[in-house]
Design a protein around this motif. Structure first.
Motif, PDB file in Angstrom:
ATOM      1  N   ARG A   2      33.135  31.812  32.822  1.00  0.00           N
ATOM      2  CA  ARG A   2      33.825  30.674  33.421  1.00  0.00           C
ATOM      3  C   ARG A   2      34.446  29.742  32.390  1.00  0.00           C
ATOM      4  O   ARG A   2      35.020  28.721  32.744  1.00  0.00           O
ATOM      5  CB  ARG A   2      32.848  29.881  34.320  1.00  0.00           C
ATOM      6  CG  ARG A   2      32.462  30.636  35.583  1.00  0.00           C
ATOM      7  CD  ARG A   2      33.663  30.807  36.497  1.00  0.00           C
ATOM      8  NE  ARG A   2      33.397  31.700  37.629  1.00  0.00           N
ATOM      9  CZ  ARG A   2      33.719  32.978  37.657  1.00  0.00           C
ATOM     10  NH1 ARG A   2      34.318  33.540  36.608  1.00  0.00           N
ATOM     11  NH2 ARG A   2      33.471  33.722  38.708  1.00  0.00           N
ATOM     12  N   ARG A   3      34.324  30.070  31.120  1.00  0.00           N
ATOM     13  CA  ARG A   3      34.924  29.252  30.067  1.00  0.00           C
ATOM     14  C   ARG A   3      35.708  30.148  29.126  1.00  0.00           C
ATOM     15  O   ARG A   3      35.360  31.306  28.933  1.00  0.00           O
ATOM     16  CB  ARG A   3      33.858  28.482  29.273  1.00  0.00           C
ATOM     17  CG  ARG A   3      33.038  27.506  30.103  1.00  0.00           C
ATOM     18  CD  ARG A   3      32.026  26.756  29.230  1.00  0.00           C
ATOM     19  NE  ARG A   3      31.210  25.840  30.002  1.00  0.00           N
ATOM     20  CZ  ARG A   3      30.071  26.156  30.590  1.00  0.00           C
ATOM     21  NH1 ARG A   3      29.601  27.394  30.476  1.00  0.00           N
ATOM     22  NH2 ARG A   3      29.385  25.269  31.283  1.00  0.00           N
ATOM     23  N   GLY A   4      36.750  29.597  28.530  1.00  0.00           N
ATOM     24  CA  GLY A   4      37.511  30.362  27.546  1.00  0.00           C
ATOM     25  C   GLY A   4      38.716  31.040  28.149  1.00  0.00           C
ATOM     26  O   GLY A   4      39.365  30.519  29.056  1.00  0.00           O
ATOM     27  N   ARG A   5      39.031  32.227  27.668  1.00  0.00           N
ATOM     28  CA  ARG A   5      40.226  32.955  28.075  1.00  0.00           C
ATOM     29  C   ARG A   5      40.181  33.315  29.559  1.00  0.00           C
ATOM     30  O   ARG A   5      39.126  33.630  30.102  1.00  0.00           O
ATOM     31  CB  ARG A   5      40.382  34.234  27.250  1.00  0.00           C
ATOM     32  CG  ARG A   5      40.693  34.009  25.775  1.00  0.00           C
ATOM     33  CD  ARG A   5      40.766  35.358  25.063  1.00  0.00           C
ATOM     34  NE  ARG A   5      41.316  35.252  23.726  1.00  0.00           N
ATOM     35  CZ  ARG A   5      40.605  35.176  22.621  1.00  0.00           C
ATOM     36  NH1 ARG A   5      39.272  35.166  22.700  1.00  0.00           N
ATOM     37  NH2 ARG A   5      41.190  35.105  21.439  1.00  0.00           N
ATOM     38  N   SER A   6      41.346  33.311  30.193  1.00  0.00           N
ATOM     39  CA  SER A   6      41.430  33.697  31.602  1.00  0.00           C
ATOM     40  C   SER A   6      41.251  35.201  31.750  1.00  0.00           C
ATOM     41  O   SER A   6      41.330  35.961  30.782  1.00  0.00           O
ATOM     42  CB  SER A   6      42.789  33.286  32.179  1.00  0.00           C
ATOM     43  OG  SER A   6      43.819  34.086  31.617  1.00  0.00           O
ATOM     44  N   THR A   7      41.026  35.639  32.984  1.00  0.00           N
ATOM     45  CA  THR A   7      40.898  37.067  33.258  1.00  0.00           C
ATOM     46  C   THR A   7      42.135  37.820  32.792  1.00  0.00           C
ATOM     47  O   THR A   7      42.038  38.895  32.192  1.00  0.00           O
ATOM     48  CB  THR A   7      40.697  37.306  34.770  1.00  0.00           C
ATOM     49  OG1 THR A   7      39.649  36.476  35.241  1.00  0.00           O
ATOM     50  CG2 THR A   7      40.371  38.761  35.057  1.00  0.00           C
ATOM     51  N   HIS A  66      42.957  41.361  41.892  1.00  0.00           N
ATOM     52  CA  HIS A  66      43.627  40.205  42.482  1.00  0.00           C
ATOM     53  C   HIS A  66      43.674  39.109  41.433  1.00  0.00           C
ATOM     54  O   HIS A  66      43.384  39.349  40.258  1.00  0.00           O
ATOM     55  CB  HIS A  66      42.944  39.756  43.772  1.00  0.00           C
ATOM     56  CG  HIS A  66      41.488  39.415  43.618  1.00  0.00           C
ATOM     57  ND1 HIS A  66      41.049  38.207  43.151  1.00  0.00           N
ATOM     58  CD2 HIS A  66      40.366  40.153  43.870  1.00  0.00           C
ATOM     59  CE1 HIS A  66      39.716  38.193  43.135  1.00  0.00           C
ATOM     60  NE2 HIS A  66      39.282  39.358  43.556  1.00  0.00           N
ATOM     61  N   GLU A  67      44.040  37.906  41.817  1.00  0.00           N
ATOM     62  CA  GLU A  67      44.371  36.886  40.826  1.00  0.00           C
ATOM     63  C   GLU A  67      43.216  36.490  39.919  1.00  0.00           C
ATOM     64  O   GLU A  67      43.423  36.157  38.766  1.00  0.00           O
ATOM     65  CB  GLU A  67      44.940  35.641  41.523  1.00  0.00           C
ATOM     66  CG  GLU A  67      46.324  35.865  42.120  1.00  0.00           C
ATOM     67  CD  GLU A  67      46.950  34.569  42.571  1.00  0.00           C
ATOM     68  OE1 GLU A  67      46.222  33.549  42.619  1.00  0.00           O
ATOM     69  OE2 GLU A  67      48.146  34.567  42.877  1.00  0.00           O
ATOM     70  N   ASP A  68      41.997  36.500  40.419  1.00  0.00           N
ATOM     71  CA  ASP A  68      40.884  35.993  39.622  1.00  0.00           C
ATOM     72  C   ASP A  68      39.999  37.093  39.037  1.00  0.00           C
ATOM     73  O   ASP A  68      39.145  36.813  38.210  1.00  0.00           O
ATOM     74  CB  ASP A  68      40.013  35.056  40.465  1.00  0.00           C
ATOM     75  CG  ASP A  68      40.783  33.844  40.932  1.00  0.00           C
ATOM     76  OD1 ASP A  68      41.744  33.461  40.227  1.00  0.00           O
ATOM     77  OD2 ASP A  68      40.459  33.306  41.997  1.00  0.00           O
ATOM     78  N   SER A  69      40.151  38.317  39.488  1.00  0.00           N
ATOM     79  CA  SER A  69      39.342  39.397  38.940  1.00  0.00           C
ATOM     80  C   SER A  69      40.134  40.696  38.953  1.00  0.00           C
ATOM     81  O   SER A  69      41.120  40.835  39.669  1.00  0.00           O
ATOM     82  CB  SER A  69      38.033  39.561  39.719  1.00  0.00           C
ATOM     83  OG  SER A  69      38.285  40.126  40.989  1.00  0.00           O
ATOM     84  N   CYS A  70      39.679  41.631  38.125  1.00  0.00           N
ATOM     85  CA  CYS A  70      40.341  42.931  38.077  1.00  0.00           C
ATOM     86  C   CYS A  70      39.292  43.987  37.763  1.00  0.00           C
ATOM     87  O   CYS A  70      38.152  43.665  37.421  1.00  0.00           O
ATOM     88  CB  CYS A  70      41.451  42.939  37.026  1.00  0.00           C
ATOM     89  SG  CYS A  70      40.858  42.738  35.325  1.00  0.00           S
ATOM     90  N   VAL A  71      39.678  45.247  37.870  1.00  0.00           N
ATOM     91  CA  VAL A  71      38.777  46.359  37.578  1.00  0.00           C
ATOM     92  C   VAL A  71      39.304  47.101  36.360  1.00  0.00           C
ATOM     93  O   VAL A  71      40.433  47.591  36.360  1.00  0.00           O
ATOM     94  CB  VAL A  71      38.650  47.311  38.782  1.00  0.00           C
ATOM     95  CG1 VAL A  71      37.804  48.525  38.406  1.00  0.00           C
ATOM     96  CG2 VAL A  71      38.032  46.584  39.974  1.00  0.00           C
TER      97      VAL A  71
END
Length: 325
Positions: free
Chosen positions: A253-258, A283-288
């Motif tokens: 939850r801190r640092g670089r975005s997904t 999707h926008e907040d997570s990926c595989v």
């Protein structure tokens, strides 16, 4: 949102500056790529010199045992809550990240520089503490052993996997003799197992770790751990994913975005060869992230507008086929 990206080997026999299906691209020499690798991952340039091979940065271990050991480390350092191998007193494995300055993979080992390497060694080595009525409690990584000291470095080997780890002391050019003395001062009240084979209790503790299908991915992430370990309060965790298409979730939850982490994990500088991110599963907040038929979910900070625009720009130029790098 997350375009399909694959990191692959360069075309064999391609002319200088001609790669990726014959597209002409600016020539990037070894030194420029070395500098960019150091900028992204945070270790000194000299730490990555052994990783150069044929104009590329080879950051991933070839030996299966080294990969298994690095996967074990990544899962332990980023454990969710208590870990069976936490020290019997003091810092947990998760809290040991607070001592880390940088991580740099080498062809035959992993190097981690810490602000206080002997203290970290004391927490990582298997150790016991006596209790009442003859009972004991054990902490540390089962099978981890000290194999040597040299100037500012404690050399460690993991017996079950054969994996190797060098812990560099960031407190200055400390002699091997001084490192031994400092380590001894950190072991008060516990009995550390520094040499010899694994005993029954230690073997039973190691049995609590079962190699995951995603070990190759976790090993690669350990080699690039500073993509996640940014800022003072590290909060990365390895946990079970709620998704039906992968078992493990890496969250922070801190640092670089997904998006930023995904971009680096699939780029041509520090990317994982063969790794891909499929837009259809993201999707926008997570990926595989997928590698060798295994997948993990990357779930980081919410994406920002600037990241979204940058991702689309990168995707337009980096959607490579199986014959490119």
């Amino acid at each position: 949102m997350f375009a399909h990206i694959t990191v692959c080997e360069p075309s064999v026999g391609a002319a200088p500056g001609v790669t990726w299906r014959g597209v002409i691209v600016p020539h990037v020499n070894d030194r420029a790529r070395l500098r960019e690798c150091a900028r992204i991952l945070g270790a000194p340039i000299t730490a990555y010199v052994p990783c150069r091979s044929g104009g590329r940065m080879v950051l991933d271990a070839a030996a299966p045992g080294q990969r298994a050991f690095q996967a074990l480390l990544f899962a332990g350092f980023n454990s969710e809550g208590d870990h069976p191998w936490d020290g019997v007193r003091g810092r947990s494995m998760r809290e040991l990240r607070l001592y880390v300055n940088w991580v740099a993979p080498q062809p035959d080992r992993l190097v981690i520089e810490c602000t206080h390497a002997p203290r970290v060694v004391a927490h990582l080595l298997p150790h016991t503490q006596p209790l009442a009525a003859g009972a004991t409690i054990m902490g540390g990584i089962p099978g981890l052993r000290i194999t040597g000291y040299r100037k500012a470095v404690v050399e460690l080997t993991h017996l079950p996997t054969g994996g190797r780890l060098d812990l560099r002391h960031g407190g200055g050019a400390t002699s091997a003799y001084a490192l031994r003395a400092i380590f001894a001062s950190e072991t008060d009240g516990t009995e550390h197992i520094t040499t010899g084979d694994m005993g029954v209790d230690e073997s039973a503790m190691y049995a609590r770790w079962s190699p995951r299908r995603e070990s190759a991915i976790l090993s690669a992430l350990m080699a690039r751990a500073t993509l996640f370990w940014t800022g003072f309060r590290h909060d990365t965790t390895v946990a079970h994913s709620k998704r039906s298409d992968c078992a493990t979730r890496i969250s922070w939850r801190r640092g670089r975005s997904t998006v930023e982490v995904a971009r680096h994990l699939t780029d041509h500088v520090v990317g994982i060869p063969g790794a891909r991110i499929d837009d259809s599963r993201s999707h926008e907040d997570s990926c595989v992230l997928t590698l060798e038929r295994a997948s993990v979910e990357l779930d980081g900070p919410h994406i920002r507008s600037a990241d979204r625009a940058g991702w689309h720009a990168t995707s337009a130029t980096s959607n490579l086929g199986s014959d490119g790098h």
